[in-house]
Design a protein around this motif. Structure first.
Motif, PDB file in Angstrom:
ATOM      1  N   GLU A   1     -13.910  13.809 -15.544  1.00  0.00           N
ATOM      2  CA  GLU A   1     -15.265  14.231 -15.017  1.00  0.00           C
ATOM      3  C   GLU A   1     -15.855  14.900 -16.273  1.00  0.00           C
ATOM      4  OE1 GLU A   1     -14.953  16.132 -11.279  1.00  0.00           O
ATOM      5  OE2 GLU A   1     -15.449  14.436 -10.526  1.00  0.00           O
TER       6      GLU A   1
ATOM      7  N   ARG B   1      -7.877  11.623  -0.214  1.00  0.00           N
ATOM      8  CA  ARG B   1      -7.374  10.517  -0.571  1.00  0.00           C
ATOM      9  C   ARG B   1      -5.979  10.357  -0.009  1.00  0.00           C
ATOM     10  NH1 ARG B   1     -10.843  11.159  -4.349  1.00  0.00           N
ATOM     11  NH2 ARG B   1     -12.048   9.482  -5.344  1.00  0.00           N
TER      12      ARG B   1
ATOM     13  N   GLU C   1      -7.598  18.990 -14.754  1.00  0.00           N
ATOM     14  CA  GLU C   1      -8.614  18.810 -15.385  1.00  0.00           C
ATOM     15  C   GLU C   1      -9.709  18.304 -14.073  1.00  0.00           C
ATOM     16  OE1 GLU C   1     -10.231  19.004 -18.101  1.00  0.00           O
ATOM     17  OE2 GLU C   1      -8.540  19.656 -19.346  1.00  0.00           O
ATOM     18  N   PRO C   2     -10.896  18.606 -13.922  1.00  0.00           N
ATOM     19  CA  PRO C   2     -11.233  19.756 -14.582  1.00  0.00           C
ATOM     20  C   PRO C   2     -11.037  21.176 -14.182  1.00  0.00           C
ATOM     21  CG  PRO C   2     -12.974  18.872 -13.322  1.00  0.00           C
ATOM     22  CD  PRO C   2     -11.755  17.857 -13.232  1.00  0.00           C
TER      23      PRO C   2
ATOM     24  N   LEU D   1      -4.772   6.236 -10.374  1.00  0.00           N
ATOM     25  CA  LEU D   1      -4.745   5.910  -9.082  1.00  0.00           C
ATOM     26  C   LEU D   1      -6.414   6.007  -8.806  1.00  0.00           C
ATOM     27  CD1 LEU D   1      -2.479   8.576  -7.682  1.00  0.00           C
ATOM     28  CD2 LEU D   1      -1.835   6.221  -7.107  1.00  0.00           C
ATOM     29  N   ALA D   2      -6.665   4.637  -8.653  1.00  0.00           N
ATOM     30  CA  ALA D   2      -8.165   4.051  -8.723  1.00  0.00           C
ATOM     31  C   ALA D   2      -8.582   3.961  -7.204  1.00  0.00           C
ATOM     32  CB  ALA D   2      -8.355   3.032  -9.629  1.00  0.00           C
ATOM     33  N   ASP D   3      -9.785   4.215  -6.815  1.00  0.00           N
ATOM     34  CA  ASP D   3     -10.440   3.906  -5.600  1.00  0.00           C
ATOM     35  C   ASP D   3     -10.488   2.465  -5.522  1.00  0.00           C
ATOM     36  OD1 ASP D   3      -9.884   6.730  -4.923  1.00  0.00           O
ATOM     37  OD2 ASP D   3     -11.971   7.217  -4.930  1.00  0.00           O
TER      38      ASP D   3
ATOM     39  N   PHE E   1       0.833   3.856  -3.590  1.00  0.00           N
ATOM     40  CA  PHE E   1      -0.242   4.671  -3.555  1.00  0.00           C
ATOM     41  C   PHE E   1       0.050   6.026  -2.764  1.00  0.00           C
ATOM     42  CE2 PHE E   1      -4.649   6.184  -2.466  1.00  0.00           C
ATOM     43  CZ  PHE E   1      -5.217   6.117  -3.896  1.00  0.00           C
TER      44      PHE E   1
ATOM     45  N   SER F   1       0.796  -1.145  -0.045  1.00  0.00           N
ATOM     46  CA  SER F   1       0.159   0.153   0.075  1.00  0.00           C
ATOM     47  C   SER F   1       0.950   1.095  -0.132  1.00  0.00           C
ATOM     48  CB  SER F   1      -0.902   0.287   1.123  1.00  0.00           C
ATOM     49  OG  SER F   1      -0.259   0.216   2.432  1.00  0.00           O
TER      50      SER F   1
ATOM     51  N   VAL G   1      -2.611   1.955  -9.728  1.00  0.00           N
ATOM     52  CA  VAL G   1      -2.219   1.736  -8.416  1.00  0.00           C
ATOM     53  C   VAL G   1      -3.479   2.025  -7.595  1.00  0.00           C
ATOM     54  CG1 VAL G   1      -0.866   2.440  -6.405  1.00  0.00           C
ATOM     55  CG2 VAL G   1      -0.248   2.573  -8.686  1.00  0.00           C
ATOM     56  N   THR G   2      -3.696   0.965  -6.511  1.00  0.00           N
ATOM     57  CA  THR G   2      -4.960   1.257  -5.825  1.00  0.00           C
ATOM     58  C   THR G   2      -4.230   1.322  -4.268  1.00  0.00           C
ATOM     59  OG1 THR G   2      -5.384  -1.324  -5.295  1.00  0.00           O
ATOM     60  CG2 THR G   2      -6.525  -0.279  -7.073  1.00  0.00           C
ATOM     61  N   GLN G   3      -5.297   1.710  -3.469  1.00  0.00           N
ATOM     62  CA  GLN G   3      -4.668   1.767  -2.076  1.00  0.00           C
ATOM     63  C   GLN G   3      -4.092   0.337  -1.632  1.00  0.00           C
ATOM     64  OE1 GLN G   3      -5.280   4.344   0.939  1.00  0.00           O
ATOM     65  NE2 GLN G   3      -3.474   2.836   0.886  1.00  0.00           N
TER      66      GLN G   3
ATOM     67  N   GLU H   1      -2.516  10.981 -13.589  1.00  0.00           N
ATOM     68  CA  GLU H   1      -1.447  11.773 -13.718  1.00  0.00           C
ATOM     69  C   GLU H   1      -0.508  11.442 -14.857  1.00  0.00           C
ATOM     70  OE1 GLU H   1       1.852  11.174 -11.564  1.00  0.00           O
ATOM     71  OE2 GLU H   1       2.682  12.946 -11.883  1.00  0.00           O
TER      72      GLU H   1
ATOM     73  N   GLY I   1     -13.926   5.961  -9.538  1.00  0.00           N
ATOM     74  CA  GLY I   1     -13.276   7.270  -8.952  1.00  0.00           C
ATOM     75  C   GLY I   1     -11.687   7.011  -8.776  1.00  0.00           C
ATOM     76  N   GLY I   2     -11.032   8.185  -8.788  1.00  0.00           N
ATOM     77  CA  GLY I   2      -9.846   8.376  -8.736  1.00  0.00           C
ATOM     78  C   GLY I   2      -9.332   9.528  -9.606  1.00  0.00           C
ATOM     79  N   PHE I   3      -7.844   9.250  -9.877  1.00  0.00           N
ATOM     80  CA  PHE I   3      -7.479  10.347 -10.666  1.00  0.00           C
ATOM     81  C   PHE I   3      -6.186   9.948 -11.660  1.00  0.00           C
ATOM     82  CE2 PHE I   3      -4.000  11.389  -8.052  1.00  0.00           C
ATOM     83  CZ  PHE I   3      -4.625  10.716  -6.856  1.00  0.00           C
TER      84      PHE I   3
ATOM     85  N   ALA J   1      -5.778  14.665 -13.758  1.00  0.00           N
ATOM     86  CA  ALA J   1      -7.248  14.685 -14.256  1.00  0.00           C
ATOM     87  C   ALA J   1      -7.983  13.898 -13.256  1.00  0.00           C
ATOM     88  CB  ALA J   1      -7.651  14.017 -15.484  1.00  0.00           C
ATOM     89  N   VAL J   2      -9.269  14.519 -12.799  1.00  0.00           N
ATOM     90  CA  VAL J   2     -10.094  13.619 -11.726  1.00  0.00           C
ATOM     91  C   VAL J   2     -10.945  12.850 -12.737  1.00  0.00           C
ATOM     92  CG1 VAL J   2     -11.656  13.953 -10.175  1.00  0.00           C
ATOM     93  CG2 VAL J   2      -9.950  15.448 -10.368  1.00  0.00           C
TER      94      VAL J   2
ATOM     95  N   VAL K   1      -9.327  19.133  -8.376  1.00  0.00           N
ATOM     96  CA  VAL K   1      -8.012  18.408  -8.464  1.00  0.00           C
ATOM     97  C   VAL K   1      -7.722  18.276  -6.814  1.00  0.00           C
ATOM     98  CG1 VAL K   1      -5.612  17.912  -8.626  1.00  0.00           C
ATOM     99  CG2 VAL K   1      -7.404  18.600 -10.532  1.00  0.00           C
TER     100      VAL K   1
ATOM    101  N   LEU L   1       2.900  13.818  -5.966  1.00  0.00           N
ATOM    102  CA  LEU L   1       1.924  14.828  -6.952  1.00  0.00           C
ATOM    103  C   LEU L   1       1.653  15.812  -6.068  1.00  0.00           C
ATOM    104  CD1 LEU L   1       0.434  14.648  -9.586  1.00  0.00           C
ATOM    105  CD2 LEU L   1      -1.482  13.464  -8.571  1.00  0.00           C
TER     106      LEU L   1
ATOM    107  N   VAL M   1     -10.148  16.329  -4.818  1.00  0.00           N
ATOM    108  CA  VAL M   1     -10.069  14.917  -5.142  1.00  0.00           C
ATOM    109  C   VAL M   1      -8.815  14.303  -4.179  1.00  0.00           C
ATOM    110  CG1 VAL M   1      -9.994  13.172  -6.624  1.00  0.00           C
ATOM    111  CG2 VAL M   1     -11.577  14.922  -6.908  1.00  0.00           C
TER     112      VAL M   1
END
Lengths: 289, 93
Positions: free
Chosen positions: B28, A222, A209-210, B78-80, A46, A43, B9-11, B69, B65-67, B43-44, A215, A53, A218
């Motif tokens: 989005e 997390r 984006e958007p 990076l996905a939830d 992530f 983990s 990558v996920t958590q 890069e 969801g996620g974003f 990007a989200v 950004v 970032l 979000v």
């Protein structure tokens, strides 16, 4: 006075039983250690990605204006202390709590949030009035618990209850070593996000984006969630490692003690036999004489 | 066609790390495609389907969801939560 043979035998037997238990606990901890260490390591990417970032974004755009980067003047500091639910893991909890106590003494207005039964029970005795929340019986790592905790902390910070939030947890260095550590949670410190110096000199100009606000909206939750998750993973991994080492030592001590007692038992038994023989021989001599 | 490195990558773990030629993502504001040498972007993403193309091969995964890069020809998703990729990765144990 000859030693009590029965008492010695009983002691040896009881020590050998204890040894079986400590050895079993050692093996259970070893298995759990492997599992949580795997979880912890897998983990990490992530969090590292988000951190990097965020660090990069903080350099370029107007990220510093975001409320989560702002130092809050109102409220008190909050320390979140991570301990284990169970004992028998050496100085693990004691080390964390020692550091926590130091911080609390230095920061008389600070409040507390405690994770783990050992920490809660201890801190309740000394700083019961400063504890604003606790979590015990966490069991294995799960996303819901970490979401809930990070949510609670974030809300408290956004409402201005806390001027800053610090995490106190055992950093897992290796199986034989964990180091109690204090780490900033909120407000965010972009300087701690691991952006290299060359990069800082020429920041990447991202298209967001958007929108930049979206950004950050979000990314930040997390990041905070992931941070709590990893901290908890690290605490549990350290706990299992500490218990494994403690039980390993206990097993070794049992071995040593049992060996010593066995030697004493044999000596005592031998002495008793010798005494008996002398008695018989001298009795026979007396008759013959 | 030029390709780039895509990591998903996920958590819990890194589920994908390979060279790909193109990725289509549910932004989005609508779907968008990313080819090699795209400009740096963050990007989200919303819930939806991600298409990953490698040569003539397309793989489809669902994310919630996620974003995303992208910088220096290196994409990170990076996905939830993620489904549809277990086939290649979950072979341990």
């Amino acid at each position: 006075m000859p030693e009590n043979l029965k008492a010695l035998r009983d002691r040896i037997r009881s020590i050998n039983k204890t040894k079986k238990i400590t050895r079993a606990m050692e093996m259970v901890s070893a298995a759990k250690l492997r599992k949580t260490e795997g979880l912890m390591k897998s983990s990490r990417p992530f969090l590292q990605k988000i951190q990097l970032l965020l660090g990069r974004l903080a350099l370029s755009s107007g990220a510093q204006d975001h409320p989560l980067f702002q130092k809050s003047e109102s409220g008190t500091p909050l320390y979140v202390v991570f301990t284990s639910d169970r004992g028998l893991c050496g100085a693990f909890n004691a080390n964390i709590l020692k550091l926590a106590m130091q911080r609390l003494a230095a920061d008389p207005s600070a409040k507390l949030y405690v994770i783990g039964r050992k920490g809660r029970d201890f801190l309740r005795r000394y700083h019961g009035d400063r504890i604003i929340g606790d979590m015990v019986d966490l069991g294995s790592l799960d996303g819901e618990v970490t979401d809930q905790l990070s949510q609670e902390l974030l809300e408290g910070f956004e409402n201005g209850w806390y001027s800053r939030i610090e995490l106190i947890y055992p950093e897992f260095v290796s199986t034989v070593l964990n180091v109690p550590k204090v780490e900033r949670y909120l407000p965010l410190e972009p300087s701690a996000f691991g952006v290299s110096e060359e990069e800082a000199a020429s920041p990447i100009d991202y298209i967001l984006e958007p929108s930049p606000e979206r950004v950050f909206d979000v990314l930040l939750p997390r990041y905070l969630k992931s941070k709590v998750y990893l901290t908890l993973a690290e605490t549990q991994t350290s706990e299992h490692a500490a218990r494994m080492m403690a039980m390993n030592n206990a097993t070794k001590n049992c071995d040593e003690l049992s060996e010593k007692l066995t030697l004493r038992l044999n000596k005592a038994r031998q002495a008793a036999i010798t005494t008996e023989i002398i008695e018989i021989v001298s009795g026979a001599e007396a008759l013959n004489g | 066609m030029a390709d780039y490195r895509l990591q998903i990558v996920t958590q819990q773990k890194t589920v994908f790390d390979q060279q790909v030629t193109a990725t289509t993502l549910p932004g989005e504001d609508g779907f968008f495609g990313v080819l090699a040498h795209h400009a740096p972007i963050v990007a989200v993403l919303r819930d939806g389907t991600v298409d990953i193309r490698r040569g003539n091969n397309t793989q489809r995964v669902q994310i919630t969801g996620g974003f995303f890069e992208f910088e220096h020809n290196h994409g990170t998703l990076l996905a939830d939560e993620l489904t549809g990729l277990e086939v290649e990765e979950d072979e341990e144990e």
